[in-house]
Design an enzyme around this catalytic site. Structure first.
Site, PDB file in Angstrom:
ATOM      1  N   ASN A 154      55.341   8.773 -44.693  1.00  0.00           N
ATOM      2  CA  ASN A 154      56.174   8.173 -45.871  1.00  0.00           C
ATOM      3  C   ASN A 154      56.242   9.203 -46.707  1.00  0.00           C
ATOM      4  O   ASN A 154      55.487  10.234 -46.765  1.00  0.00           O
ATOM      5  CB  ASN A 154      55.908   6.955 -46.305  1.00  0.00           C
ATOM      6  N   GLU A 203      44.227   3.402 -49.084  1.00  0.00           N
ATOM      7  CA  GLU A 203      43.174   2.886 -48.171  1.00  0.00           C
ATOM      8  C   GLU A 203      41.846   3.749 -48.327  1.00  0.00           C
ATOM      9  O   GLU A 203      42.075   4.948 -48.286  1.00  0.00           O
ATOM     10  CB  GLU A 203      43.656   2.784 -46.608  1.00  0.00           C
ATOM     11  N   GLY A 257      44.765  -1.738 -37.622  1.00  0.00           N
ATOM     12  CA  GLY A 257      44.468  -0.506 -37.067  1.00  0.00           C
ATOM     13  C   GLY A 257      45.964   0.063 -36.369  1.00  0.00           C
ATOM     14  O   GLY A 257      46.435  -0.838 -35.677  1.00  0.00           O
ATOM     15  N   GLU A 310      52.421  10.203 -48.278  1.00  0.00           N
ATOM     16  CA  GLU A 310      51.964  11.136 -47.422  1.00  0.00           C
ATOM     17  C   GLU A 310      52.577  12.730 -47.187  1.00  0.00           C
ATOM     18  O   GLU A 310      51.965  13.722 -47.084  1.00  0.00           O
ATOM     19  CB  GLU A 310      51.802  10.477 -45.863  1.00  0.00           C
ATOM     20  N   GLY A 322      54.986   0.503 -41.450  1.00  0.00           N
ATOM     21  CA  GLY A 322      55.173   1.968 -41.088  1.00  0.00           C
ATOM     22  C   GLY A 322      54.873   2.184 -39.582  1.00  0.00           C
ATOM     23  O   GLY A 322      55.512   3.116 -38.988  1.00  0.00           O
ATOM     24  N   ASP A 323      53.700   1.693 -38.930  1.00  0.00           N
ATOM     25  CA  ASP A 323      53.426   1.878 -37.531  1.00  0.00           C
ATOM     26  C   ASP A 323      54.442   1.369 -36.638  1.00  0.00           C
ATOM     27  O   ASP A 323      54.934   1.988 -35.722  1.00  0.00           O
ATOM     28  CB  ASP A 323      52.476   1.037 -37.217  1.00  0.00           C
TER      29      ASP A 323
END
Length: 457
Positions: free
Chosen positions: A295, A91, A115, A298, A442-443
């Site tokens: 993840n 992103e 978001g 990250e 993921g969220d």
């Protein structure tokens, strides 16, 4: 000796337990990033034409290394190729008006809530029925319309008093913050690239979320808002830069102090943070958090700024992510930051490294994997009972292979083992071969696991 775990039975039992407990959570505070997602499903011919038109050579430069932000059309198209080539999400902020206009004209196939805060508010409040208080930087009419019915609230001032109202009741007239999401399926071909798995690239045309704009209600009355919650999930720090991070990070630190003083467990939902200075600042903030979710990309980016470049490389060099390297990274992170819980999610399996011990950690991971499978399969979860449909999705082979490695290395029993003073929890996930969409998965995973683990304990 390796014993076969009956994962299907554990999945079903975990779902029964969480269905009975999740609505006991009295409130979750969600801050800071909410926006509108404009999703475009990429088509090979269209993308190749666009690449040829602006100059293939220039575009290919950015498929090798992502720019810090997007200022030109070749940077946009090259960044999309970067994601396709690796099957990895990325992103970036689109700073140029010309590129924003180009994306608007390119169009979208659907508009959705976006978001991390917006997605989690709709899931926790709209689907699970847990009261949530959401930070929405700009509440335009379109943004408000994307919130589901249910106990979802935004704070507002009325005659100096703080009131909580549903976003659709809010005074309108604020700006649209749009993030353009370019989705591609597994094996998507463009030029001579082929996507190893489905994912997306996000270009953010948004002047509020990228600078972590915080509304005045949340600056002036944060403690009052926080007192109405039992848990907090913080996200949206990832677009900050070396130039603009000072003030927002200071405010987040102040908010965390209030949450900690009130005894409210705060979870940081990590997202890929291109700026290394900001990434290091976020690592320093972790000691104020109870929990963090991330993840493999990250995690690698975090251990890299902690000085472990070679470990970072090992974490992302294999697909699925090498579990031994991942656990080494998690152990480094938990020991050096003092965070009490790390939830790691990747394709095929999840891990948790926690100070707390017990089966509730595994059950929460299993529930979150069912939520993710249901979302991938249906595109959206509309009600809590939909999650039962996730039980029919098969467990991926990759996760079962990882289980064999971990059973041998850490003597796991039904997914639970220990490493030093921590509980190590593993689950193989259910894998949807052709997901409707990957946005927000993921969220969904992290918020479902964090909140259900709290409800079970």
């Amino acid at each position: 000796m390796i014993t076969m775990t009956n994962w299907e039975s554990l999945y079903e039992k975990a779902l029964d337990k969480v269905e009975a407990s999740i609505r006991k959570v009295r409130g979750v505070l969600l801050a800071y990033n909410t926006n509108i997602d404009a999703i475009k499903y990429l088509k090979r011919e269209d993308l190749e034409k666009r690449i040829e038109k602006v100059g293939k050579e220039e575009v290919l430069r950015y498929s090798e290394e992502l720019p810090k932000e997007i200022e030109t059309i070749p940077q946009l198209l090259g960044s999309i190729l970067w994601s396709i080539k690796r099957g990895k999400a990325a992103e970036l902020l689109v700073v140029s008006r010309e590129v924003r206009e180009y994306m608007r004209k390119w169009g979208w196939d659907e508009l959705r809530m976006g978001g991390q805060v917006g997605i989690m508010a709709n899931l926790l409040g709209g689907v699970y029925g847990i009261p949530v208080i959401a930070h929405v930087p700009q509440l335009s009419e379109l943004q408000a319309s994307l919130f589901l019915d249910g106990p979802i609230y935004v704070p507002t001032f009325e005659r100096g008093e703080l009131r909580l109202i549903h976003p659709r009741e809010f005074r309108k007239g604020e700006e649209d913050c749009i993030h353009y999401i370019y989705e591609f399926p597994r094996n998507f071909k463009v030029l001579d690239f082929e996507a190893p798995r489905e994912n997306r690239f996000i270009g953010a045309a948004d002047d509020y979320n990228p600078i972590l704009y915080v509304r005045e209600e949340w600056i002036e009355r944060f403690e009052e808002i926080a007192k109405r919650s039992e848990l907090a999930i913080i996200s949206g720090l990832h677009p900050l830069t070396q130039e603009n991070h000072g003030k927002p990070i200071k405010l987040v630190r102040e908010h965390l102090k209030i949450l900690n003083d009130l005894g409210i467990r705060a979870h940081l939902e990590f997202a890929f943070t291109p700026d290394e200075v900001v990434r290091l600042e976020i690592v320093k903030l972790l000691k104020h958090f109870y929990s963090v979710g991330l993840n493999e990309v990250e995690l690698a980016s975090v251990v890299s700024v902690m000085g472990e470049k070679e470990l970072a490389e090992r974490i992302i060099s294999k697909d699925p992510a090498d579990p031994i390297a991942v656990i080494e990274g998690l152990l480094k992170l938990i020991k050096e930051t003092g965070v009490k819980r790390i939830h790691f999610h990747t394709y095929g399996y999840y891990l948790a490294l926690t100070r707390e011990k017990g089966e509730h950690v595994r059950d929460a991971l299993l529930f979150s994997a069912l939520a993710a499978a249901t979302k991938a399969m249906k595109g959206n979860i509309e009600k809590l009972s939909d999650i039962r449909e996730g039980l029919a999705v098969p467990i991926g082979e990759q996760g079962l292979e990882v289980e064999k490695i971990l059973e041998k290395e850490f003597s796991l029993r039904d997914g639970i083992g220990s490493i030093e003073d921590y509980q190590l929890t593993f689950i193989p996930t259910k894998v949807v071969k052709k997901p409707k969409s990957t946005v927000g998965i993921g969220d969904t995973i992290s918020s479902s696991a964090f909140v259900s683990e709290f409800s079970l304990h």
